[in-house]
Structures are given as C-alpha cells and as structure tokens.
Design a protein around this motif. Structure first.
Motif, mmCIF file in Angstrom:
data_model
loop_
_atom_site.group_PDB
_atom_site.id
_atom_site.type_symbol
_atom_site.label_atom_id
_atom_site.label_comp_id
_atom_site.label_asym_id
_atom_site.label_seq_id
_atom_site.Cartn_x
_atom_site.Cartn_y
_atom_site.Cartn_z
ATOM 1 N N GLY A 143 39.886 38.777 38.153
ATOM 2 C CA GLY A 143 39.658 37.375 38.483
ATOM 3 C C GLY A 143 40.915 36.674 38.960
ATOM 4 O O GLY A 143 40.879 35.876 39.905
ATOM 5 N N LEU A 144 42.051 36.980 38.338
ATOM 6 C CA LEU A 144 43.308 36.340 38.721
ATOM 7 C C LEU A 144 43.774 36.811 40.094
ATOM 8 O O LEU A 144 44.251 36.009 40.910
ATOM 9 N N ALA A 145 43.646 38.105 40.366
ATOM 10 C CA ALA A 145 44.053 38.631 41.669
ATOM 11 C C ALA A 145 43.195 38.032 42.779
ATOM 12 O O ALA A 145 43.705 37.667 43.850
ATOM 13 N N ASP A 146 41.909 37.923 42.537
ATOM 14 C CA ASP A 146 41.019 37.321 43.534
ATOM 15 C C ASP A 146 41.388 35.865 43.809
ATOM 16 O O ASP A 146 41.162 35.361 44.920
ATOM 17 N N ALA A 147 41.946 35.191 42.804
ATOM 18 C CA ALA A 147 42.324 33.779 42.959
ATOM 19 C C ALA A 147 43.739 33.617 43.508
ATOM 20 O O ALA A 147 44.211 32.490 43.671
ATOM 21 N N GLY A 148 44.432 34.737 43.805
ATOM 22 C CA GLY A 148 45.741 34.647 44.437
ATOM 23 C C GLY A 148 46.926 34.573 43.494
ATOM 24 O O GLY A 148 47.953 33.975 43.834
ATOM 25 N N TYR A 149 46.822 35.200 42.320
ATOM 26 C CA TYR A 149 47.924 35.193 41.360
ATOM 27 C C TYR A 149 48.599 36.558 41.291
ATOM 28 O O TYR A 149 47.939 37.607 41.377
ATOM 29 N N ASP A 150 49.917 36.543 41.124
ATOM 30 C CA ASP A 150 50.656 37.711 40.669
ATOM 31 C C ASP A 150 50.678 37.667 39.141
ATOM 32 O O ASP A 150 50.926 36.602 38.555
ATOM 33 N N VAL A 151 50.451 38.800 38.485
ATOM 34 C CA VAL A 151 50.312 38.818 37.030
ATOM 35 C C VAL A 151 51.181 39.919 36.431
ATOM 36 O O VAL A 151 51.208 41.048 36.936
ATOM 37 N N THR A 152 51.873 39.560 35.359
ATOM 38 C CA THR A 152 52.625 40.530 34.565
ATOM 39 C C THR A 152 52.154 40.428 33.123
ATOM 40 O O THR A 152 51.941 39.323 32.608
ATOM 41 N N TYR A 153 52.010 41.576 32.479
ATOM 42 C CA TYR A 153 51.496 41.628 31.117
ATOM 43 C C TYR A 153 52.591 42.069 30.154
ATOM 44 O O TYR A 153 53.456 42.879 30.492
ATOM 45 N N GLY A 154 52.516 41.535 28.951
ATOM 46 C CA GLY A 154 53.423 41.952 27.881
ATOM 47 C C GLY A 154 52.656 42.128 26.591
ATOM 48 O O GLY A 154 51.819 41.288 26.242
ATOM 49 N N ARG A 188 51.122 31.865 41.099
ATOM 50 C CA ARG A 188 50.518 31.931 42.429
ATOM 51 C C ARG A 188 51.444 32.688 43.391
ATOM 52 O O ARG A 188 52.654 32.469 43.418
ATOM 53 N N GLU A 189 50.832 33.562 44.196
ATOM 54 C CA GLU A 189 51.607 34.402 45.105
ATOM 55 C C GLU A 189 52.413 33.577 46.106
ATOM 56 O O GLU A 189 53.510 33.961 46.503
ATOM 57 N N ASP A 190 51.866 32.436 46.537
ATOM 58 C CA ASP A 190 52.513 31.629 47.573
ATOM 59 C C ASP A 190 53.337 30.478 47.003
ATOM 60 O O ASP A 190 53.693 29.543 47.732
#
Length: 241
Positions: free
Chosen positions: A171-182, A214-216
């Motif tokens: 869902g986050l990738a489709d909305a244009g986010y870069d995500v890192t998990y910890g 957000r990627e941008d």
C-alpha cells in the motif's frame, strides 16, 4: 505517596534515564506490563521487588476495563504507604499501556499521586538506528500499521506495530513512499534487523516499525554541502577569499 510511570527506553538496560533508574531503585515495588519490560527492570532492581499484574490478551473493552480496575486496586494500596513504579518500554505517554493505569487510578483512586518519568521513545531510537534525520520545521506523523494497514497522507511517517510488512509495504509503495523497516532496535532481546525488503521481516513481530517518506520529497538543507558543489568540484557556498 506516588506511582511513577517509568519509561525504560527501547529495551537496552543502559538506555534507561538516570531519573528512571533512580525511580526504579527507590520504589518499594516495581510492576511491568510484560516480559520484555520486566527483563529490563530486573537489570536495575532485584526480582524480589518486582510485582505481578495480570493483563489478558484481549481486545474486548469490558475485559480490559476490568483488568485495569484490578491492576489499580493492586497498585493503589501500595502507593498509599510508599512509592510504586510501573515500568514500560519506550516513553509512558507514547503508545504505552501506562495511560490505562493512570486514567483508572484517576477515576477510582484519586488520592494516589501519579508522576511520569520520560523515557527514550521508540520514535527517536528508531530514527537514530536508521540514520534518519528529521529536519527542523519538518513534519513527522505517527501511525499504527497493525494487521497490514497502510496509512498514507503525511510526507514522513513512523509506523508502529508493523505486523504484516508485505501487505503494509504494498500500500505504501503504491502511494509513492520509500520505506525502511526496523525490528527490535536497541533491544537486548531478539533479533535486530534493518531492511528495505518487507519479505525479510514477513513473520509477525509486534516490535517492528517502519519509516515512510515520500519519494519526491524535497529537502531544503543549507548545510547539504555535497549538493552545493559545482560540477568542477569546487564549493558553491559563498564565503572566504
């Protein structure tokens, strides 16, 4: 006397604050809501001063209210004759169980004094572990992402309780986010992981967080010197001869 809500920090015993350590050491009895917080508390106080409270694993509001009334009924008499600590991971006022105890004491035992001892929250520990810098003036939202939820909207988010990373990531990738998990960052219990691949942490773990940006997203940093260099390698920053 007083009930102290003591923030233990993210899970490593040496990240308890000096004030928190003092509150634990001077309390007549120390309660905790779970095994992990208990294991940190016992690094600072003997097992003989750890109290037991029963917290059922349920989402039923009536059962939860009954459990917290029972917990308050156990804690209040002890606090009338001495000091009591309730030790919780992170900070007592950020996604913490301590708020339930404080509200229940206020409602049924208003004569009991309550004091909060702040702790290092999962938010700041997470940002440090991932090398994330939240610039002055930047917005940062806290969201919960349990059971595969993918909250969107803000430019930057820290997501708690990422229990289904692949579903949340989609869902986050489709909305244009870069995500890192910890996972289990600054915790002395369990396997610490940092990854951008949700499949690496597909198994459920309550102590998994994510940072979504957000990627941008444009960042205006006057001291980002690597961005201020001219193509010939000289600095574009004004100053000096």
């Amino acid at each position: 006397m007083t009930v102290y809500g003591v923030g233990l920090g993210p899970g490593e015993a040496d990240l308890v604050t000096v004030r928190g350590k003092r509150a634990l050491e001077t309390a007549d009895v120390v309660y905790s809501p779970g095994r992990l917080s208990r294991s940190v508390a016992t690094e600072h106080v003997p097992e003989s001063r750890i109290g037991d409270l029963d917290f059922p694993m349920t989402r039923d509001p009536e059962e939860l209210r009954d459990a917290w009334r029972d917990a308050a009924a156990e804690v209040a008499p002890r606090a009338r004759g001495g000091d009591v600590a309730f030790a919780t991971l992170g900070d007592p006022n950020v996604y913490s169980t301590f708020g339930h105890l404080r509200r229940t004491l206020d409602a049924f035992h208003p004569e009991v004094d309550v004091e909060v001892v702040p702790g290092v929250s999962a938010v700041t520990a997470f940002a440090t572990a991932l090398g994330v810098e939240v610039d002055a003036g930047a917005g940062l939202a806290l969201r919960e992402a349990a059971r595969g939820k993918s909250p969107t909207g803000p430019d930057r988010m820290v997501l708690f309780k990422v229990t289904d990373a692949p579903a949340t990531h989609e869902g986050l990738a489709d909305a244009g986010y870069d995500v890192t998990y910890g996972r289990r960052l600054f915790m002395q219990q369990g396997d610490t992981r940092v990854t951008s691949d949700p499949e690496e942490i597909a198994d459920r773990d309550y102590y998994t967080l994510a940072y979504a940006e957000r990627e941008d997203l444009q960042k205006d940093r006057p001291t980002a010197f690597e961005d201020a260099r001219d193509s010939d390698g000289t600095s574009g920053v004004v100053g000096g001869d």
